[in-house]
Scaffold this active site. Structure first.
Site, PDB file in Angstrom:
ATOM      1  N   SER A 119      66.824  25.595  46.903  1.00  0.00           N
ATOM      2  CA  SER A 119      65.492  24.919  46.304  1.00  0.00           C
ATOM      3  C   SER A 119      65.228  25.406  44.878  1.00  0.00           C
ATOM      4  CB  SER A 119      64.379  25.123  47.073  1.00  0.00           C
ATOM      5  OG  SER A 119      63.970  26.584  47.554  1.00  0.00           O
ATOM      6  N   LYS A 125      61.077  29.180  34.819  1.00  0.00           N
ATOM      7  CA  LYS A 125      60.860  30.389  35.208  1.00  0.00           C
ATOM      8  C   LYS A 125      62.151  30.753  36.198  1.00  0.00           C
ATOM      9  CE  LYS A 125      56.059  30.646  35.844  1.00  0.00           C
ATOM     10  NZ  LYS A 125      54.856  30.230  36.905  1.00  0.00           N
ATOM     11  N   GLU A 126      62.789  29.768  36.439  1.00  0.00           N
ATOM     12  CA  GLU A 126      64.171  30.159  37.465  1.00  0.00           C
ATOM     13  C   GLU A 126      65.231  29.551  36.750  1.00  0.00           C
ATOM     14  OE1 GLU A 126      61.955  29.269  41.751  1.00  0.00           O
ATOM     15  OE2 GLU A 126      63.122  27.524  40.642  1.00  0.00           O
ATOM     16  N   ASP A 155      63.047  20.330  42.309  1.00  0.00           N
ATOM     17  CA  ASP A 155      61.648  19.639  42.492  1.00  0.00           C
ATOM     18  C   ASP A 155      61.009  19.521  41.120  1.00  0.00           C
ATOM     19  OD1 ASP A 155      60.717  18.799  44.778  1.00  0.00           O
ATOM     20  OD2 ASP A 155      59.726  20.671  45.337  1.00  0.00           O
ATOM     21  N   LYS A 296      55.054  20.868  48.112  1.00  0.00           N
ATOM     22  CA  LYS A 296      55.862  21.958  47.568  1.00  0.00           C
ATOM     23  C   LYS A 296      57.114  22.191  48.177  1.00  0.00           C
ATOM     24  CE  LYS A 296      51.080  23.316  47.219  1.00  0.00           C
ATOM     25  NZ  LYS A 296      50.095  23.213  48.187  1.00  0.00           N
ATOM     26  N   ASP A 321      66.513  30.626  48.746  1.00  0.00           N
ATOM     27  CA  ASP A 321      65.958  30.332  47.520  1.00  0.00           C
ATOM     28  C   ASP A 321      66.725  30.376  46.266  1.00  0.00           C
ATOM     29  OD1 ASP A 321      63.399  30.528  48.743  1.00  0.00           O
ATOM     30  OD2 ASP A 321      62.827  32.370  47.865  1.00  0.00           O
ATOM     31  N   ASP A 540      56.763  29.166  55.579  1.00  0.00           N
ATOM     32  CA  ASP A 540      58.036  29.941  56.324  1.00  0.00           C
ATOM     33  C   ASP A 540      57.365  30.354  57.656  1.00  0.00           C
ATOM     34  OD1 ASP A 540      56.216  31.592  54.943  1.00  0.00           O
ATOM     35  OD2 ASP A 540      57.979  32.795  53.949  1.00  0.00           O
TER      36      ASP A 540
HETATM   37  O1  LIG Z   1      57.301  22.847  44.728  1.00  0.00           O
HETATM   38  C1  LIG Z   1      57.792  23.975  44.726  1.00  0.00           C
HETATM   39  C2  LIG Z   1      57.577  25.278  44.757  1.00  0.00           C
HETATM   40  C3  LIG Z   1      58.587  26.266  45.222  1.00  0.00           C
HETATM   41  N1  LIG Z   1      59.789  25.788  45.446  1.00  0.00           N
HETATM   42  C4  LIG Z   1      61.105  27.014  45.559  1.00  0.00           C
HETATM   43  O2  LIG Z   1      60.449  27.947  46.416  1.00  0.00           O
HETATM   44  C5  LIG Z   1      61.361  29.028  46.221  1.00  0.00           C
HETATM   45  C6  LIG Z   1      60.439  30.263  46.466  1.00  0.00           C
HETATM   46  O3  LIG Z   1      59.494  30.394  45.493  1.00  0.00           O
HETATM   47  P1  LIG Z   1      59.322  31.852  44.639  1.00  0.00           P
HETATM   48  O4  LIG Z   1      58.241  31.772  43.641  1.00  0.00           O
HETATM   49  O5  LIG Z   1      60.485  32.666  44.671  1.00  0.00           O
HETATM   50  O6  LIG Z   1      58.513  32.580  45.904  1.00  0.00           O
HETATM   51  P2  LIG Z   1      58.750  34.058  46.648  1.00  0.00           P
HETATM   52  O7  LIG Z   1      57.441  34.675  46.988  1.00  0.00           O
HETATM   53  O8  LIG Z   1      59.601  34.986  45.918  1.00  0.00           O
HETATM   54  O9  LIG Z   1      59.080  33.634  47.902  1.00  0.00           O
HETATM   55  C7  LIG Z   1      59.200  34.057  49.231  1.00  0.00           C
HETATM   56  O10 LIG Z   1      58.057  33.467  50.021  1.00  0.00           O
HETATM   57  C8  LIG Z   1      58.013  32.184  49.811  1.00  0.00           C
HETATM   58  C9  LIG Z   1      56.645  31.598  50.651  1.00  0.00           C
HETATM   59  O11 LIG Z   1      55.607  31.762  49.945  1.00  0.00           O
HETATM   60  C10 LIG Z   1      59.094  31.572  50.809  1.00  0.00           C
HETATM   61  O12 LIG Z   1      59.178  30.147  50.633  1.00  0.00           O
HETATM   62  C11 LIG Z   1      60.429  31.906  49.840  1.00  0.00           C
HETATM   63  O13 LIG Z   1      61.442  31.497  50.630  1.00  0.00           O
HETATM   64  C12 LIG Z   1      60.364  33.571  49.954  1.00  0.00           C
HETATM   65  O14 LIG Z   1      61.601  34.125  49.492  1.00  0.00           O
HETATM   66  C13 LIG Z   1      61.825  28.743  45.052  1.00  0.00           C
HETATM   67  O15 LIG Z   1      63.310  28.839  45.276  1.00  0.00           O
HETATM   68  C14 LIG Z   1      61.291  27.498  44.558  1.00  0.00           C
HETATM   69  O16 LIG Z   1      62.254  27.051  43.591  1.00  0.00           O
HETATM   70  C15 LIG Z   1      60.195  24.372  45.475  1.00  0.00           C
HETATM   71  O17 LIG Z   1      61.290  24.120  45.847  1.00  0.00           O
HETATM   72  N2  LIG Z   1      59.110  23.467  45.300  1.00  0.00           N
HETATM   73 MN   LIG Z   2      61.622  34.624  45.046  1.00  0.00          MN
END
Ligand SMILES: O=c1ccn([C@@H]2O[C@H](COP(=O)(O)OP(=O)(O)O[C@H]3O[C@H](CO)[C@@H](O)[C@H](O)[C@H]3O)[C@@H](O)[C@H]2O)c(=O)[nH]1
Ligand SMILES: [Mn+2]
Length: 839
Positions: A119, A125-126, A155, A296, A321, A540
């Site tokens: 995702s 940012k990514e 997304d 999301k 991710d 999650d």
């Molecule tokens: O509208 C959205 C928002 C986020 N993401 C994806 O969600 C993932 C997680 O986002 P990130 O900002 O890296 O969050 P983290 O806090 O680092 O992630 C942890 O915490 C999240 C829950 O808040 C989980 O979904 C993640 O898998 C977990 O690694 C990324 O791959 C994003 O691309 C989407 O696909 N669509």
């Molecule tokens: Mn992350």
């Protein structure tokens, strides 16, 4: 000669029949003292409260009451946290047995297929290079090629991501065969080339050295191309982006665009440079329209579940991710050791791997690694009903995501029973049983034929429908549950996965676009009962919780070489925002219908597992007693009162015993979990820092959302590309999250100063009681120390400790000077400070 060969073969065959994994309980020499100490701690805690409640402080009733309330809350949350760690286990897998069993010589591999989901949302940012590395590590995974498909969800509907993926698929044609030929690790080029190889030590094959060099050059060029794409993407042209063939990019309006799917690899003869096939690589950007809630990441995942069901329909799926690359190319095989185990595999809904990270500063200042959680708590859960799902690095059973109950001998699959108490469930089942078994036979054959007829009307016929499930539910029910795609519905009935052979790829693609349209989930159970569950930014916890409620068990898999690695925000502000989002997600669950305090009784959820889920959603509440408790020492020092009355010998023994038992549980836990004191201490510190800031804000935002309907958004954490080593660590961004811990720090420092100078003023007989208060205040200050470091940043190259001590010393000396200053008479301090004797 012949006979030895034969016996060897026989042992190998026997080996193939043995279990694919084994539980390793923690040795009793480690776990028994641990349990004993927990019991002791519980007893001591009882005595402690007995004393505390019976001995109020008369001249500081408010202080005493507040502190006792806080202590009761801490004790309760300790119980929620402690008891799910009662049966920790570890596991061992046997990859060789897996391949003996499912990859027999001369026969096609019988390993199950896996669909892999990546995702991503914001290419700024990514960075696309990070996503590209993740995708490359997936395409090069050590697994039969035709059994792997990689789906990337975008997304952000960004043409940059799309084009970067196109470049990646081109580069994969060289990268994948290179990885497989030399069995390198990890298979994400950025991290592979960052490793040093000692060419002299291992007598490395000269062919390898040559090819490695060439590959490194290729990768460098690939990076240049990707960075070129990123550079051009910085400024959006006035009339939006246009693709290479001149047509406008459909995703120019991120909030309002059609669904997009592009298959990059794994079709019509795209081969790697050695002529081998490559895994499928599919770009997916689901449809977005204003006025729809897109849910999301959870929404993105559910779109991928449906698209993949139509294109490949693997019985298992892995989600990561965009920054979590596969670090151990055998990761999928590790998961299959559990999932494909003929005896215990059927009840497993997912296999979770721990999250490990790259690029965190050596001291892990803000406890990004979360070692205590991943090495202690999760092992504890694995001994009960399985680890919670953490959002990434997790292999799912597709059927478990479709909202079915775990298989049991008594219960037929497909029945769901939530929320009803056990007795109700039982009695309704026993009543229905007789009637059903009679009519079952007839109904089964009738419905199944109807079903098949309905499906034949759409392009493809379906063979091998699981009759039992289709017998239980007529077509209409399926549509209410899964939505209006009959191809998708048909796919859900194939428990072993796979797609009908007769399907043409054009019609499948049309259907795939249909299932990612934004109205598709209307009036279905997506996000409510099936797939990733909606309603929280920490989708999650909710998703895993639902599956555990259906009686499934999950498995924690920790191969020696970490299976996945990701990145984490290392500067204070980003870290606090991440923790804020997690805590907010928990508050959302707490206030929703899926709250584990109320939800899912009478189903398969074990009570210790429930404890742990409750713990993971109520922890933001602890911020209030925590902040109160951290304010107390300052108040005590400033007023000269204390939270306990004059201490008797008995009381001091209890306090000491409590302190020792707390330390002892910590130490024993670190031992069985193989966690170092440093990681443990970081965790303690960050518990206070996060609790005093992010968790409090999360609580308010969560309440605002429920009471005023203010929507919560998912602030994606930035994944730093390759700028300087930890330069990010010292980055200081102002945010209001910093205010509460800052205040706590300042008042406690002031308290210490005032306390010491007061003791100096009033003579040495007061040092005794002062000591208790000072200890208490220093406890707060040492916990907040990393915060102070982050706050002071790197601007002043002075070591922080010097700054702290100099502030303290300076203030003490000033006050001392005021005290002994011969020029002023001995009035109160306040009068003296102005230098005039007003009386
Ligand atoms: O509208 C959205 C928002 C986020 N993401 C994806 O969600 C993932 C997680 O986002 P990130 O900002 O890296 O969050 P983290 O806090 O680092 O992630 C942890 O915490 C999240 C829950 O808040 C989980 O979904 C993640 O898998 C977990 O690694 C990324 O791959 C994003 O691309 C989407 O696909 N669509
Ligand atoms: Mn992350």
């Amino acid at each position: 000669m012949l006979s030895t060969h034969n016996s060897k073969r026989r042992t190998r065959m026997d080996e193939g029949r043995q279990p694919l994994s084994r539980k390793l309980p923690i040795s009793s020499s480690k776990i028994s003292p641990y349990r004993l100490v927990i019991i002791l701690r519980l007893v001591i805690l009882g005595l402690f409260f007995h004393y505390r409640i019976l001995h109020p402080v008369n001249d500081a009733y408010g202080l005493w009451l507040t502190s006792v309330i806080c202590e009761i809350w801490f004790a309760a949350s300790w119980i929620l946290d402690q008891f799910p760690k009662w049966y920790p286990i570890e596991r061992e897998t046997y990859l060789d047995r897996l391949s003996l069993r499912y990859e027999k010589e001369g026969k096609p591999s019988e390993l199950a297929s896996v669909d892999i989901f990546v995702s991503t949302v914001d290419p700024m940012k990514e960075p696309p290079l990070i996503t590209a590395n993740t995708v490359l590590s997936i395409l090069a995974v050590d697994y039969p090629i035709e059994k792997v498909a990689c789906y990337v969800s975008d997304d952000g509907a960004a043409m940059l991501t799309f084009e970067a993926l196109s470049e990646t698929s081109e580069f994969a044609r060289k990268w994948v065969p290179f990885c497989k030929r030399f069995s390198i690790e990890p298979r994400a080029p950025e991290w592979y080339f960052a490793q040093r190889v000692d060419y002299l030590k291992d007598k490395v094959d000269p062919a390898f050295i040559r090819e490695r060099r060439a590959m490194k050059r290729e990768y460098e060029e690939f990076k240049v191309r990707i960075n070129g794409l990123v550079a051009t993407a910085q400024k959006v042209p006035e009339d939006g982006w246009t693709m290479q063939d001149g047509t406008p990019w459909p995703g120019n309006n991120v909030r309002d665009h059609p669904g997009m799917i592009q298959v990059f690899l794994g079709h019509n003869g795209v081969h790697d440079v050695e002529g081998n096939e490559l895994p499928r690589l599919v770009y997916v950007s689901r449809e977005k329209r204003p006025g729809f809630d897109h849910h999301k990441k959870a929404g993105a995942m559910n779109s991928l579940v449906r698209v993949s069901a139509i294109i490949t329909n693997a019985p298992y799926m892995l989600n990561v991710d965009c920054d979590h690359y596969i670090n151990n190319s055998k990761a999928l095989r590790e998961a299959m050791c559990f999932m494909m185990d003929p005896t215990s595999g059927k009840k497993i809904c997912y296999v979770q791997f721990p999250q490990r990270f790259d690029g965190i500063d050596r001291h892990d200042r803000y406890s990004n690694r979360n070692v205590v959680f991943f090495d202690i708590n999760m092992k504890g859960l694995d001994g009960i009903q399985g680890p919670i799902y953490v959002g990434t690095g997790c292999v799912f059973r597709r059927q478990a995501l479709y909202g079915y109950d775990a298989p049991t001998k008594k219960k037929p699959p497909g029945r769901t029973c939530n929320c009803l108490p056990k007795w109700c469930c039982c009695c309704c089942r026993s009543k229905k049983k007789n009637k059903k078994s009679k009519s079952n036979e007839k109904k089964k054959s009738k419905d199944a034929s109807k079903q098949i007829h309905a499906l034949e009307n759409i392009e493809e016929g379906i063979e091998g429908i699981d009759n039992e499930k289709s017998a239980l539910m007529p077509q209409i029910k399926f549509e209410k549950k899964f939505g209006q795609s009959s191809v998708f519905i048909a796919s859900t009935l194939m428990e072993d996965g796979g797609v009908p052979k007769r399907a043409s790829s054009a019609s499948l693609l049309k259907e795939a676009i249909h299932v990612i349209s934004c109205g598709y989930e209307d009036k279905t159970e997506w996000g409510k009962e099936i797939g990733w569950i909606y309603g929280s930014v920490t989708e999650d916890i909710l998703t895993g919780f639902k599956m555990h409620c259906h009686g499934w068990r999950s498995v924690y898999c920790m191969p020696k070489r970490p299976a996945f690695k990701g990145s984490a925000p290392i500067n204070l502000s980003d870290r606090l925002h991440q923790v804020l989002r997690w805590a907010l997600g928990s508050v959302e669950i707490l206030l929703s219908r899926h709250c584990p305090i109320w939800y899912g009784y009478g189903c398969g959820l074990k009570w210790l597992e429930r404890f742990s889920y409750i713990n993971s959603i109520v922890y933001p509440l602890t911020s209030i007693p925590l902040i109160a408790y951290c304010t107390l020492p300052a108040v005590c020092l400033l007023t000269g009162k204390f939270i306990v009355p004059e201490i008797s010998n008995y009381a001091s023994i209890i306090f000491m015993a409590l302190f020792i038992s707390i330390a002892a549980t910590g130490i024993l836990e670190m031992q069985w979990g193989h966690v170092g004191i440093h990681d443990w201490w970081r965790n303690e510190q960050f518990w206070v820092i996060g609790g005093a800031s992010a968790h409090l804000f999360a609580l308010f935002q969560g309440l605002l959302k429920v009471l005023a309907g203010v929507n919560t958004n998912f602030t994606v954490t930035s994944k730093a590309a390759d700028d300087g080593e930890f330069s990010d660590l010292y980055l200081f961004k102002w945010t209001s999250l910093l205010i509460p811990p800052m205040t706590l720090l300042i008042i406690n420092i002031i308290g210490v100063v005032v306390g010491i100078s007061d003791a100096i003023n009033n003579g040495y007989e007061t040092w005794g009681p002062l000591f208790g208060r000072l200890f208490f205040a220093l406890w707060v200050i040492v916990h907040l120390y990393p915060f102070l470091k982050g706050w002071l940043g790197k601007q002043d190259r002075l070591p922080t400790i010097i700054v702290v001590w100099s502030i303290l010393l300076a203030s003490v000396l000033t006050l001392l000077w005021v005290r002994i200053n011969p020029f002023v008479s001995k009035g109160g301090i306040v009068l003296e400070v102005c230098g005039l004797d007003c009386s």
